[in-house]
Design a protein around this motif. Structure first.
Motif, PDB file in Angstrom:
ATOM      1  N   ASN A 282      -8.335  -4.546  -0.281  1.00 45.07           N
ATOM      2  CA  ASN A 282      -7.697  -3.518   0.622  1.00 45.07           C
ATOM      3  C   ASN A 282      -6.901  -2.502  -0.237  1.00 45.07           C
ATOM      4  O   ASN A 282      -6.895  -1.556  -0.013  1.00 45.07           O
ATOM      5  CB  ASN A 282      -6.847  -4.347   1.469  1.00 45.07           C
ATOM      6  CG  ASN A 282      -7.309  -5.060   2.856  1.00 45.07           C
ATOM      7  OD1 ASN A 282      -7.482  -4.219   3.824  1.00 45.07           O
ATOM      8  ND2 ASN A 282      -7.715  -6.361   2.702  1.00 45.07           N
TER       9      ASN A 282
ATOM     10  N   VAL B  32       0.802  -1.227   0.056  1.00 40.06           N
ATOM     11  CA  VAL B  32      -0.087  -0.019   0.268  1.00 40.06           C
ATOM     12  C   VAL B  32       0.921   1.377   0.035  1.00 40.06           C
ATOM     13  O   VAL B  32       0.510   2.302  -0.787  1.00 40.06           O
ATOM     14  CB  VAL B  32      -0.919   0.197   1.352  1.00 40.06           C
ATOM     15  CG1 VAL B  32      -1.785   1.484   1.431  1.00 40.06           C
ATOM     16  CG2 VAL B  32      -1.986  -1.312   1.051  1.00 40.06           C
TER      17      VAL B  32
ATOM     18  N   GLN C  64      -7.658   1.517  -0.165  1.00 40.43           N
ATOM     19  CA  GLN C  64      -6.568   2.320   0.250  1.00 40.43           C
ATOM     20  C   GLN C  64      -5.678   3.344  -0.485  1.00 40.43           C
ATOM     21  O   GLN C  64      -5.096   4.358  -0.236  1.00 40.43           O
ATOM     22  CB  GLN C  64      -5.548   1.828   1.318  1.00 40.43           C
ATOM     23  CG  GLN C  64      -6.434   0.798   2.489  1.00 40.43           C
ATOM     24  CD  GLN C  64      -5.337   0.215   3.303  1.00 40.43           C
ATOM     25  OE1 GLN C  64      -4.241   0.767   3.963  1.00 40.43           O
ATOM     26  NE2 GLN C  64      -5.597  -1.128   3.597  1.00 40.43           N
ATOM     27  N   CYS C  65      -5.914   2.830  -1.850  1.00 36.32           N
ATOM     28  CA  CYS C  65      -5.018   3.744  -2.839  1.00 36.32           C
ATOM     29  C   CYS C  65      -5.873   4.120  -4.038  1.00 36.32           C
ATOM     30  O   CYS C  65      -7.106   3.481  -4.198  1.00 36.32           O
ATOM     31  CB  CYS C  65      -4.120   2.587  -3.620  1.00 36.32           C
ATOM     32  SG  CYS C  65      -2.858   1.849  -2.329  1.00 36.32           S
TER      33      CYS C  65
END
Length: 533
Positions: A128, A101, A132-133
């Motif tokens: 995930n 990440v 988060q990106c």
């Protein structure tokens, strides 16, 4: 010192590039110096470069997972190098996610292609990442689930790692993905056989990417897929079926529904099966009436491959509704040979008054009647490329030695052909193989490429693609004289003539005659002084 001077000399790299007529031909290159990198990346269409964030490295007799690239080093890469990114999400290392990440957040705006290799939890890992990106320019996503491979990188006895639960992550901007590939190669660990759960992330991504143009799924299950795909033009589905597990028929029900929803936009369709185990005893009757094409057809389809017609039932009427077809590939049972294996293909070729004038590429597997070859020309008048596999179960005496010629004589009336590929038994005698070479050297002058592969079959042992072996005693002076005289003609009669699946006197495996290239052979095909071989 000398190496450093060479890498700083622009004349050297220019001299190398002069040998490459088209920069697009460069597929692989090593990043050796800043100057050379800048030259390569300055091309109008630079070669595609994939940066591995944590590439595997050799370790003892296997491989191990390498460390992540440092953020500082990654920041030094030109943006053009960051368009294609690959990483490995090892299921036994819970430190992978934060490191990945951290790096992806740094370079996310530059990424066009992202490939992630992982184990059973790779779906949650990707979930995930997207939570988060941000990937403003991401167009292609490739997710590979291969537990066998990732566990050769790092073997550790640890409890199964659980990634943080992600429900419906907040995404400020919907992904602009145009192509998604979800490929399952192997899964064998405890808890890794729940395919529907593993595909949760896939359904989530599909729900937020309505502009998707291409989707490929390879797994033992196909989830129900959201219906809003007005731009989907390509769908490839490879169904993994194991011998120790009954296939989930819900997969076919979901497939039926999905094809109905995308039938208007779909232009390329591939339906295949990856079997594991001994397929000869496989019961195909369980798939009866489970699959069906849309009632009014897929009328804009241009490219269609059906790798298992015994499962994905496809009749003449279904094909007749594909009026725009250019490429057609039909196989009844892949890599499987027993009598009556081409019932559906045979019925199609026997269809009276059937004509597919737009098809230019055709592949048919398991033809068991030579007379059906004579039907190909009239049914496909625009045919340019033909790939066929032909087998007979009962040969008359001596018929096997002329079988290849019998096939090609029936293809001769198809005058528009430019490429021919044939899988069939080779002659049993080397002298009769030379007879066929003499025939081929003076026939089909307008065909650009001819590829022929030996494949043998019998009813007792199933598929036998063993090499045709010609004993050294058969490859005598007389036959080598005949062969020697044919080489110049075969090199010049077309761009390529290739034979595979043969062994000549333990000296030569296969033959390749390519126009403009010297003939490479271990055979004594050149005349020695004194006229001896």
């Amino acid at each position: 010192m000398a190496a450093a001077e060479a890498l700083s000399n622009a004349l050297i790299v220019e001299a190398i590039l002069k040998r490459v007529p088209d920069p697009a031909d460069i597929v692989h290159f090593r990043l050796v110096s800043t100057l050379w990198n800048e030259v390569i990346l300055s091309f109008h269409s630079p070669p595609r470069v994939t940066v591995h964030l944590n590439r595997a490295v050799p370790w003892r007799d296997a491989v191990a997972q390498g460390p992540f690239i440092t953020p500082r080093k990654l920041a030094s890469f030109p943006p053009k190098l960051l368009k294609s990114i690959a990483l490995t999400a090892h299921p036994d290392d819970d430190a992978i996610l934060p490191q990945a990440v951290n790096l992806l957040a740094q370079i996310g705006p530059h990424i066009h292609h992202l490939s992630v290799l992982g184990g059973a939890s790779v779906g949650k890992f990707v979930h995930n990442i997207f939570a988060q990106c941000e990937f403003e320019k991401l167009k292609n996503l490739r997710v590979i689930l291969d537990e066998k491979k990732v566990h050769t990188y790092k073997r550790r006895d640890r409890p199964y790692v659980t990634w943080p639960e992600v429900g419906n992550p907040e995404i400020s901007e919907k992904p602009k993905l145009l192509k998604i590939q979800y490929i399952v190669e192997s899964k064998f660990l405890l808890g890794s056989d729940v395919s529907e759960e593993q595909q949760t992330f896939l359904r989530f991504l599909l729900a937020v990417t309505p502009n998707l143009e291409s989707l490929r799924v390879k797994d033992d299950y196909l989830s129900g897929i959201p219906a809003d795909f007005g731009n989907l033009s390509e769908f490839r589905f490879n169904w993994n079926i194991g011998k120790n597990k009954s296939p989930d028929m819900v997969t076919l029900q979901n497939l039926n529904v999905f094809l109905e929803t995308v039938k208007v936009s779909l232009e390329r369709l591939q339906l295949t099966v990856g079997f594991t185990g001994f397929r000869r005893l496989y019961d195909f009757s369980q798939f009866s009436d489970q699959f069906r094409f849309p009632r009014d057809g897929i009328r804009n389809l241009k490219w269609f491959e059906n790798g298992v017609m015994r499962i994905f039932k496809c009749g003449v009427r279904d094909l007749e509704k594909m009026g725009k077809l250019k490429h057609l590939d039909l196989c009844e049972i892949p890599n499987e040979v027993y009598q009556r294996a081409n019932v559906y293909v045979g019925n199609i070729l026997r269809r009276d008054n059937a004509c597919w004038g737009g098809i230019t590429n055709l592949k048919l597997c398991g033809i068991e009647d030579l007379e059906l070859l004579e039907r190909i020309g009239p049914m496909f008048p625009s045919l340019r490329r033909l790939n066929i596999n032909v087998r007979l179960w009962i040969f008359k005496q001596g018929e096997l030695n002329v079988f290849l010629r019998m096939i090609f004589e029936r293809l001769a009336p198809i005058k528009a052909l430019t490429h021919i590929s044939v899988g069939a038994p080779f002659p049993t005698r080397f002298s009769r193989f030379i007879d066929f070479l003499e025939y081929l050297a003076t026939s089909f002058p307008d065909v650009t490429e001819v590829r022929i592969e030996h494949c043998m079959c019998d009813g007792g042992t199933g598929d036998r693609t063993y090499q045709r072996f010609y004993d050294p005693a058969e490859v005598d002076a007389i036959q080598m004289d005949r062969f020697r005289n044919l080489v110049p003609t075969l090199l010049g009669c077309r761009e390529l003539t290739e034979f595979t699946g043969m062994d000549i006197a333990h000296l030569q495996t296969g033959l390749v005659f390519r126009r403009g290239s010297p003939f490479q052979s271990e055979l004594p095909w050149k005349q020695n002084k004194g006229g001896k071989i």
